[in-house]
Design an enzyme around this catalytic site. Sequence first.
Site, mmCIF file in Angstrom:
data_model
loop_
_atom_site.group_PDB
_atom_site.id
_atom_site.type_symbol
_atom_site.label_atom_id
_atom_site.label_comp_id
_atom_site.label_asym_id
_atom_site.label_seq_id
_atom_site.Cartn_x
_atom_site.Cartn_y
_atom_site.Cartn_z
ATOM 1 N N GLU A 80 -14.340 4.548 -2.208
ATOM 2 C CA GLU A 80 -12.838 4.712 -2.775
ATOM 3 C C GLU A 80 -12.775 3.660 -3.587
ATOM 4 O O GLU A 80 -13.309 2.240 -3.598
ATOM 5 C CB GLU A 80 -11.931 4.381 -1.506
ATOM 6 C CG GLU A 80 -10.489 4.430 -1.714
ATOM 7 C CD GLU A 80 -9.840 3.958 -0.555
ATOM 8 O OE1 GLU A 80 -8.458 4.635 -0.393
ATOM 9 O OE2 GLU A 80 -10.308 3.440 0.703
ATOM 10 N N LYS A 179 -5.741 11.855 0.240
ATOM 11 C CA LYS A 179 -5.897 11.051 1.259
ATOM 12 C C LYS A 179 -4.630 10.925 2.135
ATOM 13 O O LYS A 179 -3.408 10.875 1.405
ATOM 14 C CB LYS A 179 -5.926 9.570 0.757
ATOM 15 C CG LYS A 179 -6.041 8.517 1.832
ATOM 16 C CD LYS A 179 -6.464 6.857 1.233
ATOM 17 C CE LYS A 179 -6.356 5.772 2.270
ATOM 18 N NZ LYS A 179 -6.472 4.555 1.519
ATOM 19 N N CYS A 212 -11.210 6.011 4.169
ATOM 20 C CA CYS A 212 -10.742 4.561 4.793
ATOM 21 C C CYS A 212 -9.698 4.661 5.873
ATOM 22 O O CYS A 212 -10.072 4.762 7.053
ATOM 23 C CB CYS A 212 -10.092 4.015 3.669
ATOM 24 S SG CYS A 212 -9.983 2.121 3.551
#
Length: 513
Positions: A80, A179, A212
């Site tokens: 990321e 995301k 994440c």
Amino acid sequence: MITSPLLAYVAILFFCVLKASSLDTFIAAVYEHAAILPDAPLTPVSHEEALMLMNRNLDLLEGAVTSAAKQGAHIIVTPEDGVYGFFFSRESIYSYLEDIPDPHVNWIPCTNPSRFGHTPVQKRLSCLARDNSIYIVANIGDKKPCNASDPDCPHDGRYQYNTDVVFDSEGRLVARYHKQNLFLGEDQFDAPKEPEIVTFDTTFGRFGIFTCFGILFHDPAVTLVKDFQVDTILFPTAWMNVLPHLTAIEFHSAWAMGMRVNFLAANIHFPLRKMTGSGIYAPDSPRAFHYDMKTKEGKLLLSQLDSHPHRPAVNWTSYASGLPTPLVGNQEFKSTVFFDEFTFLELKGVAGNYTVCQKDLCCQLSYRMLEKREDEVYALGAFDGLHTVEGSYYLQICTLLKCKTMDLHSCGDSVETASTRFEMFSLSGTFGTQYVFPEVLLSDIQLAPGEFQVSSDGRLFSLKPPSGPVLTVTLFGRLYERDSASGASADLVAQGLRVMLGVIITIMYSLSW
């Protein structure tokens, strides 16, 4: 007219060809990338300047991709923020964004780069995948225009997404994930209106992808495994390590074991922000991992994995629920672990059996040390409650950990080294969830592959004496259905803690530049 026997023959032939082309194993690669960062990320730059920086990072990623392909890798995951860095404003990130289409359009940017406007980053990634016959997973930024007809349209007339993309070995865009669970400080991006469930199939298994902070939540992470039966998770991340339970290699390997899937985690490498820790994790044990707070170099990892890992389910409460309920003694004490108040018992002997409870959770530990040192304290802790700091999520945690000092109130503080060696341990708990992630972390932030196992009745136990001193042995449980079960007072505390944590993170960022 085609006869039914002929149709049957064609179907059988197709199945045989498909099966012959499938692979029982594959070689995975992850690259922990030390990204080149902009000098002033809050200052808007031209697209040409942004592209210059991104190409410098892509030069480094190209070296990793080429090396991985030469070593036989089928797929590589990069981090990321790996193409442009972090700590942008909404305005300053804009020049780094491209329009990323839905993969259903069947597009190979390498051969048709202008089909969706100016897309030089996607073209380069596509050509890199195509030229090296490898799947590439990268994290870049997407932009989508909107107008007043959309009541949620941002003030600047566009959505901006933190986006994972996957290009197959022919350079075709096969996956795009926006995301969902944005972390503190990601104000430059928007979250999609609904969590996106993104999968794609290959000859070496079914893959799912998320980013994440999303690993701590149900959607899309758990849904990918539970409802879409993915074999392998792809995980670009910019993960800040938090001891004792949320270092990257520790928690990501535990998630792979708890969810019984392969997990490919590529972290950004930036020790000034405590960002390091990448790995290739199988359901039974880590295959390769990297943790390095000392150097500024990136690291390429490769390992072979089963394409379709299958591990038996675990009843996480079976063993512990069969034990007698302990009496509450006066030896218990409270201490804080990452803002959560745990109930602890000190381990006072070289060996023993201890049980500690908090609310509905009782944690049972059997252990034996090689020696009981006079300069180190270990404790067994339990936490059953809503964590409300950088996000709201309900936890049930059983943990054996080393305290930072001889003061019992230091139990739960960050500690990286230990000297006490254990001969054996067995940890279990009366969990109210099937989602439990087993962690074993040794001194100097090292994993213990092949040294422990989880039994079908929910015990995390050592197979042999751990190869190093123990920092923590933990069962990290998540009760997703109780994430929103907080009262007004808890919400107020959480808001205050988030503001405080946001200020701390901002200061950390500014000191890093």
